[in-house]
Each structure stands twice: as C-alpha cells, then as structure tokens.
Scaffold this motif. Structure first.
Motif, mmCIF file in Angstrom:
data_model
loop_
_atom_site.group_PDB
_atom_site.id
_atom_site.type_symbol
_atom_site.label_atom_id
_atom_site.label_comp_id
_atom_site.label_asym_id
_atom_site.label_seq_id
_atom_site.Cartn_x
_atom_site.Cartn_y
_atom_site.Cartn_z
ATOM 1 N N PRO A 103 9.203 25.420 0.133
ATOM 2 C CA PRO A 103 8.576 24.102 -0.074
ATOM 3 C C PRO A 103 8.834 23.142 1.096
ATOM 4 N N ILE A 104 7.831 22.374 1.385
ATOM 5 C CA ILE A 104 7.936 21.277 2.342
ATOM 6 C C ILE A 104 6.970 20.204 1.852
ATOM 7 N N TRP A 105 7.326 18.952 2.017
ATOM 8 C CA TRP A 105 6.513 17.876 1.465
ATOM 9 C C TRP A 105 5.853 17.079 2.573
ATOM 10 N N PRO A 106 4.776 16.401 2.279
ATOM 11 C CA PRO A 106 3.969 15.756 3.323
ATOM 12 C C PRO A 106 4.762 14.854 4.264
ATOM 13 N N HIS A 107 5.707 14.081 3.751
ATOM 14 C CA HIS A 107 6.435 13.153 4.621
ATOM 15 C C HIS A 107 7.315 13.862 5.638
ATOM 16 N N GLN A 108 7.524 15.169 5.443
ATOM 17 C CA GLN A 108 8.344 15.939 6.377
ATOM 18 C C GLN A 108 7.537 16.467 7.565
ATOM 19 N N VAL A 109 6.237 16.296 7.536
ATOM 20 C CA VAL A 109 5.367 16.799 8.601
ATOM 21 C C VAL A 109 4.779 15.608 9.358
ATOM 22 N N PRO A 110 5.003 15.499 10.670
ATOM 23 C CA PRO A 110 4.431 14.378 11.430
ATOM 24 C C PRO A 110 2.907 14.352 11.305
ATOM 25 N N ASN A 111 2.376 13.146 11.107
ATOM 26 C CA ASN A 111 0.918 13.046 10.950
ATOM 27 C C ASN A 111 0.207 12.624 12.229
ATOM 28 N N GLY A 112 0.958 12.374 13.295
ATOM 29 C CA GLY A 112 0.341 12.058 14.576
ATOM 30 C C GLY A 112 -0.087 10.615 14.747
ATOM 31 N N LEU A 113 0.164 9.771 13.771
ATOM 32 C CA LEU A 113 -0.193 8.356 13.889
ATOM 33 C C LEU A 113 0.934 7.578 14.562
ATOM 34 N N ALA A 114 0.563 6.625 15.374
ATOM 35 C CA ALA A 114 1.554 5.726 15.956
ATOM 36 C C ALA A 114 2.146 4.859 14.853
ATOM 37 N N GLU A 115 3.339 4.379 15.073
ATOM 38 C CA GLU A 115 3.995 3.547 14.064
ATOM 39 C C GLU A 115 3.130 2.329 13.738
ATOM 40 N N GLY A 116 2.893 2.124 12.450
ATOM 41 C CA GLY A 116 2.085 0.998 12.005
ATOM 42 C C GLY A 116 0.594 1.267 11.976
ATOM 43 N N GLN A 117 0.148 2.405 12.522
ATOM 44 C CA GLN A 117 -1.276 2.723 12.528
ATOM 45 C C GLN A 117 -1.679 3.319 11.188
ATOM 46 N N ARG A 118 -2.806 2.881 10.636
ATOM 47 C CA ARG A 118 -3.253 3.370 9.338
ATOM 48 C C ARG A 118 -4.771 3.355 9.268
ATOM 49 N N GLY A 119 -5.305 4.264 8.462
ATOM 50 C CA GLY A 119 -6.719 4.186 8.094
ATOM 51 C C GLY A 119 -7.714 4.455 9.191
ATOM 52 N N ASP A 120 -7.418 5.363 10.129
ATOM 53 C CA ASP A 120 -8.311 5.639 11.240
ATOM 54 C C ASP A 120 -9.284 6.757 10.862
ATOM 55 N N PRO A 121 -10.590 6.464 10.686
ATOM 56 C CA PRO A 121 -11.544 7.507 10.294
ATOM 57 C C PRO A 121 -11.641 8.647 11.298
#
Length: 245
Positions: free
Chosen positions: A61-79
């Motif tokens: 098992p591994i959970w989503p928060h353990q995998v880097p999502n590639g977003l810069a800190e504070g970046q959200r909602g980029d289509p």
C-alpha cells in the motif's frame, strides 16, 4: 471489452474544459469545504498516484500524499497539469498488461482494475465540477450501468465503508435498484459487507429511476428526493450515508 483508457481521456478533457475559465474558488456542493481548484488538484494527484503504482509494479500500500504530484508549493487547480497527468497515466496503462499484479485497495489486484476505478473517479468528479458550475450532470447509460456494478464490487473491500455499514445493525436488509436499463438487489451481509445480484427482486426498500440518477444517488451526488422510492426510506438514507465512498 470497454476501452477504459479512452474514457479516462474523454472524461479528463471534459473536467479540464469545465475548470478552464471557471472560478477556481467556486465551492463544490457534494464535497463540503472543497473549491473547484481543490477538486482538480485531487483528481490530478490521483492520476499520478496510480501512475506510480502501475509504473513501479507496486505490491504494498501507498497513499496519494506519499507520491509527489509535480505541483509547485501553493499551486492548485491547473487544467493543463490535470490533462498532462491523465495522458501519462493512460499511456502507462495501455503499455501494461492488464493482468500485471499490482497493489490495489479493491479485490482485483491487477493493473486493469485501476483503469476501471480511475474512470469512475473521473466520472463522479466530473459530475462534481458540473454541479459547481451550475450544470445538471448526466452519465451515459452504459457507463452508469458499469459504474453501479464497479461500485458494488468495490464496497466490500473498502474497510472504512464496511465499518460504517456494520454499525447500522442491518444484516439481511435488502435494497432494490430499478432502472429501464437494468435492475440490481443489494443484500447487507455480516461485518458490513454487501453482496449483490442482477435482476428483479423485492427489497426492504426499492428505488426506481434512470440509471444515471441511481449511480449519482449511490455516490451521494443525487438525493432520493424526486425519485420513486418504495419501502423503508429512512433505512435507505442511513445506508447511503454509511456507504459513502
């Protein structure tokens, strides 16, 4: 055989289209506390989580928060970021034998399970985005039928759900779902696990509606209000709350 990868692509494109030009701070009614930007970030992070699982042939098992999502800190909602992640995930799924053993929280621990699961994550969250921008969501009947059965297959393996269902004390209770495109009967079993079967049967409570509405109801995106309900409505409401995936 359903081409889940193509459907993941089309649902991602629709979700990105909804987010483009919309207010990223718009609230998402079915997800209290979430904005549209939060929703896009959640889905894109799931893409990268599943990509990691399939690409590395993960067995634990591994959970989503353990995998880097590639977003810069504070970046959200980029289509664009959302679409890029889906493209990479689909390419990896298509290049992987669907019978390849990988970790999954469901009962089928093979790579192909993730293609189907990710489709319905996208379908439901696309509906969430539509509700956020004031569009009435609709799911095509063939996809909604498969979605109902995928959910019913998955619920017994979701420990957080079975725990809540067990607390209802409703072992043996039945729910019948009736649409013009299909019928299903759910039976509440021991330890909160459900079983289900296709076909007509009498239930303690029965819901009759278009199959799209039944899918959205099971996921908590559509109230039974306005649908045809026979039998124990109070039990249905308790069950739907407890079965929230």
């Amino acid at each position: 055989m359903t081409d889940y990868c193509s459907l993941v692509e089309s649902e991602t494109a629709r979700l990105a289209e909804l987010a483009t030009g919309a207010d990223p701070a718009a609230p998402v009614p079915p997800c209290p506390g979430w904005t549209l930007a939060d929703l896009i970030t959640h889905v894109g992070s799931l893409h990268r989580w599943v990509l990691h699982i399939v690409e590395t042939r993960r067995q634990e098992p591994i959970w989503p928060h353990q995998v880097p999502n590639g977003l810069a800190e504070g970046q959200r909602g980029d289509p664009a970021w959302l679409v890029a992640g889906a493209r990479e995930l689909v390419a990896t799924l298509r290049a992987t034998d669907p019978d390849t053993p990988v970790w999954a929280w469901g009962g089928d621990r093979r790579a192909g399970w993730w293609a189907r699961r990710m489709l319905f994550e996208l379908v439901i969250h696309r509906c969430d985005a539509e509700l956020a921008v004031g569009v009435a969501p609709v799911v095509a009947a063939p996809i909604a039928i498969d979605g109902i059965e995928e959910l019913l297959d998955s619920l017994p393996h979701a420990s957080w759900v079975t725990k809540q269902l067990a607390e209802l004390g409703a072992e043996g209770a039945t729910i019948h779902l009736h649409a013009g495109d299909g019928e299903w009967t759910l039976t509440q079993g021991p330890a909160g696990r459900i079983t289900w079967a296709r076909g007509h049967a009498k239930g303690d409570v029965a819901v009759q509606a278009p199959v799209s509405d039944l899918l959205l109801m099971l996921y908590g995106r559509r109230s039974p209000d306005g649908l045809t309900v026979h039998g124990d409505r109070a039990f249905l409401d308790r069950w739907l709350t407890a079965a929230s995936l």
